[in-house]
Enzyme design. Structure first.
Site, PDB file in Angstrom:
ATOM      1  N   LYS A 156      -0.406   1.653   9.357  1.00  0.00           N
ATOM      2  CA  LYS A 156       0.954   2.198   9.201  1.00  0.00           C
ATOM      3  C   LYS A 156       1.278   3.302  10.197  1.00  0.00           C
ATOM      4  O   LYS A 156       2.440   3.647  10.381  1.00  0.00           O
ATOM      5  CB  LYS A 156       1.165   2.710   7.771  1.00  0.00           C
ATOM      6  N   LYS A 207      -1.668 -10.734   5.351  1.00  0.00           N
ATOM      7  CA  LYS A 207      -1.554 -10.901   3.894  1.00  0.00           C
ATOM      8  C   LYS A 207      -0.072 -10.965   3.477  1.00  0.00           C
ATOM      9  O   LYS A 207       0.791 -10.399   4.156  1.00  0.00           O
ATOM     10  CB  LYS A 207      -2.306  -9.790   3.157  1.00  0.00           C
ATOM     11  N   LYS A 225       5.028  -7.255   0.397  1.00  0.00           N
ATOM     12  CA  LYS A 225       6.362  -6.920  -0.109  1.00  0.00           C
ATOM     13  C   LYS A 225       7.278  -6.426   0.998  1.00  0.00           C
ATOM     14  O   LYS A 225       8.472  -6.584   0.943  1.00  0.00           O
ATOM     15  CB  LYS A 225       6.257  -5.746  -1.100  1.00  0.00           C
TER      16      LYS A 225
HETATM   17  P1  TYM Z   1       0.935  -2.665  -3.959  1.00  0.00           P
HETATM   18  O1  TYM Z   1       2.182  -2.224  -4.628  1.00  0.00           O
HETATM   19  O2  TYM Z   1       0.998  -2.908  -2.486  1.00  0.00           O
HETATM   20  O3  TYM Z   1       0.407  -3.988  -4.634  1.00  0.00           O
HETATM   21  C1  TYM Z   1       0.253  -4.107  -6.030  1.00  0.00           C
HETATM   22  C2  TYM Z   1      -0.975  -4.947  -6.348  1.00  0.00           C
HETATM   23  O4  TYM Z   1      -0.835  -6.245  -5.755  1.00  0.00           O
HETATM   24  C3  TYM Z   1      -1.982  -6.528  -4.953  1.00  0.00           C
HETATM   25  N1  TYM Z   1      -1.551  -7.325  -3.800  1.00  0.00           N
HETATM   26  C4  TYM Z   1      -2.078  -8.505  -3.457  1.00  0.00           C
HETATM   27  N2  TYM Z   1      -3.059  -9.249  -4.021  1.00  0.00           N
HETATM   28  C5  TYM Z   1      -3.359 -10.437  -3.426  1.00  0.00           C
HETATM   29  N3  TYM Z   1      -2.741 -10.897  -2.313  1.00  0.00           N
HETATM   30  C6  TYM Z   1      -1.764 -10.174  -1.707  1.00  0.00           C
HETATM   31  N4  TYM Z   1      -1.158 -10.643  -0.622  1.00  0.00           N
HETATM   32  C7  TYM Z   1      -1.395  -8.918  -2.289  1.00  0.00           C
HETATM   33  N5  TYM Z   1      -0.473  -7.977  -1.966  1.00  0.00           N
HETATM   34  C8  TYM Z   1      -0.597  -7.005  -2.901  1.00  0.00           C
HETATM   35  C9  TYM Z   1      -2.507  -5.173  -4.517  1.00  0.00           C
HETATM   36  O5  TYM Z   1      -3.876  -5.235  -4.160  1.00  0.00           O
HETATM   37  C10 TYM Z   1      -2.274  -4.339  -5.763  1.00  0.00           C
HETATM   38  O6  TYM Z   1      -3.325  -4.515  -6.689  1.00  0.00           O
HETATM   39  N6  TYM Z   1      -1.732   1.545  -3.568  1.00  0.00           N
HETATM   40  C11 TYM Z   1      -1.311   0.476  -4.444  1.00  0.00           C
HETATM   41  C12 TYM Z   1      -0.625   0.976  -5.695  1.00  0.00           C
HETATM   42  C13 TYM Z   1      -1.366   1.999  -6.488  1.00  0.00           C
HETATM   43  C14 TYM Z   1      -2.504   1.766  -7.306  1.00  0.00           C
HETATM   44  C15 TYM Z   1      -2.795   3.027  -7.886  1.00  0.00           C
HETATM   45  C16 TYM Z   1      -3.269   0.643  -7.583  1.00  0.00           C
HETATM   46  C17 TYM Z   1      -1.050   3.323  -6.583  1.00  0.00           C
HETATM   47  N7  TYM Z   1      -1.900   3.917  -7.422  1.00  0.00           N
HETATM   48  C18 TYM Z   1      -3.878   3.177  -8.744  1.00  0.00           C
HETATM   49  C19 TYM Z   1      -4.348   0.801  -8.443  1.00  0.00           C
HETATM   50  C20 TYM Z   1      -4.644   2.033  -9.009  1.00  0.00           C
HETATM   51  C21 TYM Z   1      -0.356  -0.432  -3.715  1.00  0.00           C
HETATM   52  O7  TYM Z   1       0.310  -0.030  -2.797  1.00  0.00           O
HETATM   53  O8  TYM Z   1      -0.246  -1.659  -4.290  1.00  0.00           O
END
Ligand code: TYM
Length: 349
Positions: A131, A213, A216
């Site tokens: 990023k 990957k 969003k």
């Molecule tokens: P985020 O919002 O990007 O994604 C949410 C969850 O979806 C999973 N994910 C995927 N899994 C498989 N294939 C993909 N292409 C894919 N894209 C997203 C992510 O691994 C995630 O589990 N930093 C985190 C949010 C967060 C968080 C936390 C997670 C903040 N605090 C505490 C766990 C515990 C994030 O940006 O996820």
């Protein structure tokens, strides 16, 4: 059901009792479109273990500030995401669901954890490298500090298990380092969390570029299947998904596009990769894609119907989130009292 959350924050000694339920925590950003990768990599696993764990799920709006969202859009996305999570099966009677900024202890703990986190650790995070690439000194401090807030989210609730997709593995490793360092410096305070990353669906790739990957924040709509997509749009996106050269429907390192589509098919139909390969033996790419599209549409339609219904009921969504925040705040405050005490901050008591 998460009924004893406040008590658990100070009592870590019950791990061996028969009725001990694992404390599960996970978060998701209200940014962009809730997509099939989020569902298969994370949310479906949240739902699957909801009965046997004490589950806490968080819509991480503070993390979403990283993308500089328009405030009105951010509010819409919080409602959209909450509706998507509830429609996917997060029963609010069986878990806590709340918005991160409604529990200020998350930001407070994040600041305190700065004291046990090193700049070098943050700079080495893959997400920071991605990023900040090309931005030089103009990169926002949120991009660098983001993993400390994530660590705070997790350890505030004595979390044992963190169900996430593969892209979050490194952040959870850092969280574990932070716990080790804090506990060594201030005494046993935080529970050591573990990542829960399944082998199936943990890394769903883009439909138009299987080296990236599914994300969003992608500007390319053809790259992801959103829960807002109609059946016809889903069919079209799958029809146009890139494939590899050759004509057999098999997975492998040399076939990243097919491997990804087979993963999606397998995850939604409950079949292993060899079973999917056998099922499509002698069939053509076109047949495979047609059947895959129907599996995706059939899986998403009931969730989408419920999502539309819920999205229209903002007072209900708001009530669920308020109740979640109130109960999470109690647990968080109990923990924060211990943390402040351990660190020696605050007026004398
Ligand atoms: P985020 O919002 O990007 O994604 C949410 C969850 O979806 C999973 N994910 C995927 N899994 C498989 N294939 C993909 N292409 C894919 N894209 C997203 C992510 O691994 C995630 O589990 N930093 C985190 C949010 C967060 C968080 C936390 C997670 C903040 N605090 C505490 C766990 C515990 C994030 O940006 O996820």
């Amino acid at each position: 059901m998460v009924t004893d959350a406040p008590a658990r924050a100070t009592d870590q000694a019950d791990a061996s009792t028969a009725e001990h339920k694992l404390r599960v925590f996970s978060g998701i950003q209200p940014s962009g479109n809730f997509h099939l990768g989020n569902y298969l990599g994370a949310v479906r696993n949240w739902v699957n273990q909801i009965d046997e764990s004490e589950s806490i799920f968080c819509i991480v709006d503070l993390h979403a500030l990283l993308n500089n969202p328009d405030p009105v859009v951010l509010q819409e996305q919080i409602v959209n995401l909450a509706s998507s999570l509830l429609a996917s099966g997060l029963d609010p009677d069986k878990c806590l669901l709340f918005v991160q900024s409604d529990v200020p202890a998350h930001s407070e703990l994040q600041w305190l954890l700065n004291a046990v986190t090193q700049f070098g650790e943050l700079r080495r995070m893959t997400q920071f490298k991605d990023k900040s690439a090309g931005k030089g000194d103009a990169v926002s401090a949120t991009v660098l500090n983001y993993p400390i807030l994530m660590a705070a989210d997790i350890i505030l609730y004595d979390t044992e298990k963190v169900p996430v997709g593969d892209d979050q593995r490194q952040h959870i490793e850092l969280t574990r380092d932070i716990v080790t360092r804090f506990n060594a410096r201030y005494g046993e305070t935080f529970v050591m969390p573990e990542a829960d990353i399944k082998t199936e669906g943990a890394r769903i790739m883009s439909l138009d570029d299987p080296t990236e990957k599914m994300s969003k924040s992608s500007p390319r709509e053809a790259s992801y299947i959103s829960f807002a997509d109609s059946p016809d749009v889903i069919r079209k996106k799958i029809r146009r998904a890139v494939t590899d050269s050759g004509d057999t429907i098999t997975a492998g390192d040399d076939k990243p596009a097919l491997t990804n589509l087979i993963q999606i098919y397998g995850s939604l139909s409950g079949k292993s990769t060899p079973e999917v390969e056998r099922h499509f033996e002698g069939k053509r790419y076109g047949d495979f894609k047609k059947e895959l599209a129907e599996v995706v549409v059939d899986s998403l339609t009931p969730i989408q119907d419920e999502l539309v219904r819920l999205k229209g009921d903002v007072p209900y969504i708001s009530g669920v989130l308020q109740q979640g925040a109130e109960r999470a705040s109690e647990a968080a405050e109990t923990k924060m009292r211990l943390v402040r005490d351990r660190m020696g901050i605050g007026r004398p008591r």
